[in-house]
Design a protein around this motif. Structure first.
Motif, short mmCIF file in Angstrom:
data_model
loop_
_atom_site.label_atom_id
_atom_site.label_comp_id
_atom_site.label_asym_id
_atom_site.label_seq_id
_atom_site.Cartn_x
_atom_site.Cartn_y
_atom_site.Cartn_z
N HIS A 5 -9.18 -1.68 -3.96
CA HIS A 5 -10.07 -0.62 -4.46
C HIS A 5 -11.10 -0.24 -3.41
O HIS A 5 -11.33 0.96 -3.15
N ASN A 6 -11.74 -1.23 -2.79
CA ASN A 6 -12.76 -0.93 -1.79
C ASN A 6 -12.16 -0.22 -0.58
O ASN A 6 -12.76 0.71 -0.03
N ALA A 7 -10.97 -0.65 -0.16
CA ALA A 7 -10.30 0.02 0.96
C ALA A 7 -9.95 1.45 0.59
O ALA A 7 -10.08 2.38 1.40
N TRP A 8 -9.48 1.65 -0.64
CA TRP A 8 -9.16 3.00 -1.13
C TRP A 8 -10.41 3.87 -1.17
O TRP A 8 -10.38 5.04 -0.78
N HIS B 84 -0.60 -10.38 21.17
CA HIS B 84 -1.89 -10.29 20.47
C HIS B 84 -1.68 -9.49 19.19
O HIS B 84 -0.95 -9.88 18.32
N SER B 85 -2.32 -8.35 19.06
CA SER B 85 -2.17 -7.60 17.82
C SER B 85 -2.13 -6.11 18.13
O SER B 85 -2.15 -5.69 19.30
N ILE B 86 -2.07 -5.30 17.07
CA ILE B 86 -1.98 -3.85 17.19
C ILE B 86 -3.12 -3.23 16.39
O ILE B 86 -3.26 -3.51 15.20
N SER B 87 -3.93 -2.43 17.05
CA SER B 87 -4.97 -1.70 16.33
C SER B 87 -4.39 -0.38 15.86
O SER B 87 -4.08 0.50 16.65
N VAL B 88 -4.19 -0.26 14.56
CA VAL B 88 -3.60 0.95 14.01
C VAL B 88 -4.11 1.14 12.59
O VAL B 88 -4.39 0.18 11.89
N THR B 89 -4.25 2.39 12.19
CA THR B 89 -4.68 2.68 10.82
C THR B 89 -3.60 3.50 10.14
O THR B 89 -2.81 4.19 10.79
N VAL B 90 -3.58 3.40 8.82
CA VAL B 90 -2.70 4.24 8.02
C VAL B 90 -3.58 5.31 7.39
O VAL B 90 -4.46 5.01 6.59
N ASN B 91 -3.37 6.56 7.79
CA ASN B 91 -4.19 7.66 7.31
C ASN B 91 -3.50 8.36 6.14
O ASN B 91 -2.39 8.85 6.28
N LEU B 92 -4.19 8.40 5.00
CA LEU B 92 -3.59 8.90 3.76
C LEU B 92 -4.34 10.12 3.26
O LEU B 92 -5.55 10.24 3.47
N PRO B 93 -3.65 11.01 2.54
CA PRO B 93 -4.34 12.13 1.91
C PRO B 93 -5.29 11.64 0.83
O PRO B 93 -5.17 10.52 0.33
N ASN B 94 -6.20 12.51 0.42
CA ASN B 94 -7.21 12.14 -0.56
C ASN B 94 -6.62 11.79 -1.92
O ASN B 94 -7.15 10.94 -2.64
N ASN B 95 -5.49 12.42 -2.28
CA ASN B 95 -5.01 12.31 -3.66
C ASN B 95 -4.13 11.09 -3.93
O ASN B 95 -3.60 10.94 -5.01
N VAL B 96 -3.97 10.19 -2.94
CA VAL B 96 -3.15 9.01 -3.20
C VAL B 96 -3.91 8.05 -4.11
O VAL B 96 -5.14 8.01 -4.11
N ASP B 97 -3.18 7.26 -4.87
CA ASP B 97 -3.84 6.33 -5.78
C ASP B 97 -3.90 4.94 -5.17
O ASP B 97 -3.35 4.67 -4.10
N GLU B 98 -4.57 4.04 -5.88
CA GLU B 98 -4.75 2.69 -5.37
C GLU B 98 -3.44 1.92 -5.33
O GLU B 98 -3.28 0.99 -4.52
N ALA B 99 -2.49 2.30 -6.17
CA ALA B 99 -1.20 1.62 -6.18
C ALA B 99 -0.50 1.76 -4.83
O ALA B 99 0.15 0.82 -4.36
N LEU B 100 -0.63 2.94 -4.21
CA LEU B 100 0.00 3.14 -2.90
C LEU B 100 -0.69 2.28 -1.84
O LEU B 100 -0.03 1.67 -0.99
N VAL B 101 -2.02 2.22 -1.89
CA VAL B 101 -2.75 1.37 -0.94
C VAL B 101 -2.28 -0.07 -1.07
O VAL B 101 -2.03 -0.76 -0.09
N ASN B 102 -2.16 -0.53 -2.31
CA ASN B 102 -1.67 -1.89 -2.56
C ASN B 102 -0.28 -2.08 -1.97
O ASN B 102 0.01 -3.09 -1.30
N LYS B 103 0.60 -1.12 -2.21
CA LYS B 103 1.98 -1.22 -1.74
C LYS B 103 2.04 -1.30 -0.21
O LYS B 103 2.81 -2.08 0.36
N LEU B 104 1.19 -0.50 0.46
CA LEU B 104 1.19 -0.49 1.93
C LEU B 104 0.67 -1.80 2.49
O LEU B 104 1.20 -2.33 3.47
N TYR B 105 -0.39 -2.34 1.89
CA TYR B 105 -0.92 -3.62 2.35
C TYR B 105 0.11 -4.74 2.19
O TYR B 105 0.31 -5.56 3.10
N VAL B 106 0.76 -4.78 1.03
CA VAL B 106 1.75 -5.83 0.79
C VAL B 106 2.92 -5.69 1.76
O VAL B 106 3.42 -6.68 2.31
N GLU B 107 3.35 -4.45 2.01
CA GLU B 107 4.45 -4.23 2.95
C GLU B 107 4.03 -4.63 4.36
O GLU B 107 4.85 -5.18 5.13
#
Length: 859
Positions: free
Chosen positions: A261-264, A602-625
């Motif tokens: 939720h906070n990330a969303w 090491h690691s990769i600095s990258v962000t996933v940029n989403l449109p405003n209208n996405v819901d929290e379920a998608l954020v959850n799905k992307l994190y888990v994936e």
């Protein structure tokens, strides 16, 4: 020191403009950020060619210490025009630059061994953080060692306050040091196992809190599995060991939902998949020798142990595409492999150059006028950094322009075909960087604690072994020069200068509008994203250099001015179609990151940029994936989740915004609301701030009269003018008093209280400065008095067309003096980030901060 030729800004700008083929934005960025200067603003390089020769000569000097040295010309050819190898900002500005005492490292992590849960330890980390930031370093440290709220303590407080107050302490220190062009970037992390992790996760949800730090939560596999399965999870303190004095069972699912939720909602916290980081980490094979990873740098691409650091370099992938944007396009793997090996070699040379820089820093500390007690912490800090950096010789070879490479190959970003190709490139990068490190171990010696036995179960090393058994056999025999070699960092302004897209990010819309020059002598050209048609001051042209190349190859007129509809049609035909941040398949992007991560140590600095209208379920799905795909971390930005993070450019979105419901009334009025009422009759006395600043070699001072703590008038000019305004440096506040003279005229006096408590008055403040300054100041004071918002006042001042150079200096001083009164978080409307191109700039402590890519500009 040899006296060097100096250049005016205009001389350097014009030469650099030619170097970049007329790209004004790239030219301004280079002159402002990377041309060698001294502390007085004297410019010693007139174009990037001078900078590249400076770097090449220094690296060649180090090469001559070893067998088979590279020549300066070979190195210059790799660097010239940012075509193949691009050092990051700190090496670019610092190598061969004797005018500043600064580190070449971009990233540091700090942290104390043993029990660090005391005020002394907390304050020592605070000081070390500031000492590094003043040398241009981004800093990360972990808070998992601080006891949770309510725990007993052996001082007058009796119980601990927990993590959050210390988050604010470290954040405020960053904001304090990151002024007047100094860099200050901070990462705070905490383990999800810590009982205060929920408070940590919520800390930035309060507006205005912890604004000087990025925050990320370190999540272990056990927690992720419990969250997915909706099972309980045990938190404890200390977070390791079998004898915690605090222990509680929580719902993993509920805490995970809060993170999502906070990330969303606000784009933080970032998530670090800590077990994946530690499992894959080669340096952690040497954990008991001091290389236990504890946190990451501010952008998250370098997990580090305490007092280790890393320098960064990028390879421009686009330059290896032959016949780009045609059916005959192919990637020159032979040249790429050769250049990767050279890049790793250059990075190792930069480690030697960093050792020299650290010696200079310690020499500077030794000659500082403070007593030894004051200097001990800083000296010991750099001793620890030198020891750790020299022991492991860690490097950060990465890439830029992956999005442009994919488009030039005729592939579409986010497809399986594009991902497979990208993985093949990163595999070649890893194998050849490690091949180079092994070759250097044979010629120069392995890093001090190399032990093949320690690494034999490391997953990354075993991938290398499977892909190239001969490489592994040589590594076991000769060792390796560097404990770890690779990363993918955000390349920021260097991408602007290479005229490519950054990192592995998808390509952003490559069509821009450019504001027409109203004044023929005005070289300030404002570049913005396309959003509408019809303004008579604006013309639509193509600006993205790689998109221009595609147009030329396909016989499309690159000089024509296009309508929006024509531009849309062009984009739809191009390889960049459906490759913008809002177009890509987000799930595929996360899978692509995980696939590439397997070839990045090491690691990769990258962000996933989403449109405003996405819901929290998608954020959850992307994190888990992301967790399941093997990503070491993930950050998600949703359009609008932070003010200006991702600004959509479509007409449809614009229309939606126009029909939005009115926002809820503010519960806490901002200064603009508080001071909307105009006070035309000036009070006799006004509180006053004294703001000092330096432009070139001149010392300036501004007196800002305040009505209810809001700027009402301003007086400014040279502090060392003939008559002079001699006030102690300690004076930062006072009063401006309006006096009526016998002849009915008015004057303004400045009154302050000295250290002994006596009032001192400087009469005729308005007469102390150049009359022309005073006339302009009256104009500015007039708009302040009528409550024009401060950011608009600054914009007005900036737009003044002043021919005299000293008046332009005055103008810059006024802007600088007023910026400190802009409310933190205010959007810089109409201004685009020069790094990522988004309208995502906000004011923070008087600096412009990009909420999309983290770039900052102060002064």
């Amino acid at each position: 020191m040899e006296k060097l030729k100096t250049y005016s800004f205009e001389e350097a700008y014009q030469d650099t403009l030619k170097y970049f083929g007329g790209d004004e934005l790239a030219a301004r960025v280079w002159v402002n950020k990377y041309a060698m200067k001294d502390s007085f603003g004297n410019i010693f390089e007139k174009s990037p060619a001078d900078m590249h020769w400076r770097i090449a000569n220094e690296i060649a000097r180090i090469e001559n210490k070893y067998k088979n040295p590279l020549k300066a010309q070979e190195i210059f050819d790799l660097l010239d025009h940012f075509r193949y190898i691009v050092p990051a900002g700190s090496p670019m500005t610092g190598i061969g630059n004797d005018h500043q005492v600064a580190s070449l490292s971009n990233c540091f992590v700090i942290g104390l061994d043993g029990n660090a849960d005391s005020y002394g330890a907390i304050m020592k980390i605070d000081e070390e953080q500031v000492q590094l930031m003043k040398r241009r370093g981004g800093v990360g440290h972990d808070l998992s060692h601080i006891r949770p709220a309510g725990s007993p303590v052996n001082n007058s407080a009796l119980t601990s306050t927990g993590l959050v107050p210390f988050m604010e302490r470290y954040s405020n220190s960053t904001r304090e040091v990151a002024q007047d062009g100094r860099r200050g970037a901070l990462m705070l992390s905490v383990s999800i196992k810590h009982p205060d992790s929920e408070a940590f996760i919520d800390a930035k949800m309060t507006e205005g809190k912890v604004t000087g730090a990025n925050v990320s939560v370190k999540i272990d596999d056990e927690f992720m599995q419990a969250a997915v399965d909706d099972k309980p999870y045990v938190q404890q303190f200390p977070i390791t060991g079998n004898k915690p004095f605090v222990k509680k069972e929580i719902s993993a699912r509920k805490l995970w939902e809060k993170i999502v939720h906070n990330a969303w909602k606000s784009a933080e916290p970032g998530v670090l998949f800590w077990d994946t980081i530690i499992r894959e980490s080669i340096p952690d094979c040497y954990a008991e020798l001091g290389f236990r990873t504890v946190s990451t740098n501010p952008c998250g691409e370098i997990p580090l142990c305490p007092y280790d650091s890393c320098r960064l370099l990028s390879i421009n992938l686009y330059s290896y595409v032959v016949n780009p944007f045609t059916k005959d396009a192919y990637f020159d793997f032979d040249k790429f492999r050769k250049h990767v090996q050279l890049a790793q070699r250059i990075m190792d040379d930069i480690v030697d150059l960093e050792m020299e820089k650290i010696d200079l820093i310690m020499e500077k500390i030794g000659t500082d006028p403070q007593n030894e007690e004051v200097k001990t912490t800083e000296r010991h800090l750099w001793e620890k950094i030198k020891r750790k950096s020299g022991m492991g010789r860690r490097t950060g070879v990465g890439i830029t322009a992956e999005g442009d490479m994919i488009a030039a190959m005729g592939l579409r970003y986010g497809t399986e075909e594009a991902t497979d190709f990208a993985v093949s490139v990163h595999k070649a990068l890893a194998l050849n960087a490690y091949r180079s490190s092994v070759t250097m171990a044979k010629e120069r010696g392995a890093f001090e604690i190399y032990d093949a036995k320690r690494e034999e179960k490391n997953p990354f090393v075993n991938r290398l072994k499977e892909a190239d058994p001969e490489l592994y056999a040589d590594m076991a025999k000769y060792g390796r020069r560097n404990i770890a070699c690779l990363t993918i960092a955000p390349t920021g302004t260097t991408s602007l200068m290479t005229q490519t897209t950054s990192g592995i990010e998808p390509v952003f819309m490559p069509v821009y509008k450019r504001r027409r020059k109203v004044n023929p002598n005005d070289t300030d050209v404002h570049v913005d994203f396309v959003d509408e048609v019809g303004d008579s001051f604006e013309e639509y042209i193509v600006y993205h250099s790689k998109f221009l190349e595609w147009m030329k190859i396909n016989g499309i007129d690159t000089t024509k001015k296009y309508t929006q509809e024509e531009i849309d049609a062009l984009v739809a035909r191009s390889p960049y179609y459906k490759a913008t941040a809002n177009d890509v398949d987000w799930l595929m992007k996360v899978k692509m990151q995980g696939a590439i991560q397997k070839w990045v140590d090491h690691s990769i600095s990258v962000t996933v940029n989403l449109p405003n209208n996405v819901d929290e379920a998608l954020v959850n799905k992307l994190y888990v994936e992301a967790w399941r795909s093997g990503c070491k971390g993930c950050t998600i930005y949703r359009d609008g989740s932070r003010s200006g993070v991702m600004i959509s450019v479509s007409k449809e979105d614009k229309k939606k915004a126009e029909h939005k419901e009115a926002p809820e009334p503010l519960t806490t009025p901002t200064p603009e609301h508080l001071h909307a009422e105009v006070t035309e009759v000036r009070p006799k006395e006004l509180e006053c701030d004294v703001v000092r600043f330096q432009n070139n070699k001149e010392k300036w001072v501004a007196f800002v009269g305040l009505l209810d703590n809001y700027p009402y008038e301003i007086f400014t000019g040279l502090q060392d003018d003939d008559e002079g305004i001699m006030i102690p440096k300690s004076v930062t506040k006072g009063k401006i008093i309006k006096q009526t003279c016998d002849d009915g005229s008015h004057r303004y006096d400045f009154q302050f209280v000295n250290k002994r408590g006596y009032k001192t008055t400087v009469e005729g403040l308005s007469e102390k400065f150049n009359p022309e300054y005073w006339n302009y100041a009256k104009l500015i004071s007039g708009v302040l008095r009528y409550r024009m918002p401060i950011d608009h006042v600054i914009k007005l001042v900036s737009s003044l067309q002043l021919k005299d150079e000293s008046i332009n200096t005055w103008k810059n001083g006024v802007e600088r003096a007023l910026k400190k009164y802009i409310v933190d978080g205010t959007t810089a409307k109409g201004q685009k980030c020069p790094v990522c191109g988004h309208e995502t700039l906000v004011y923070q402590e008087g600096c412009l901060i990009c909420t999309n890519c983290g770039a900052s500009r102060c002064g």
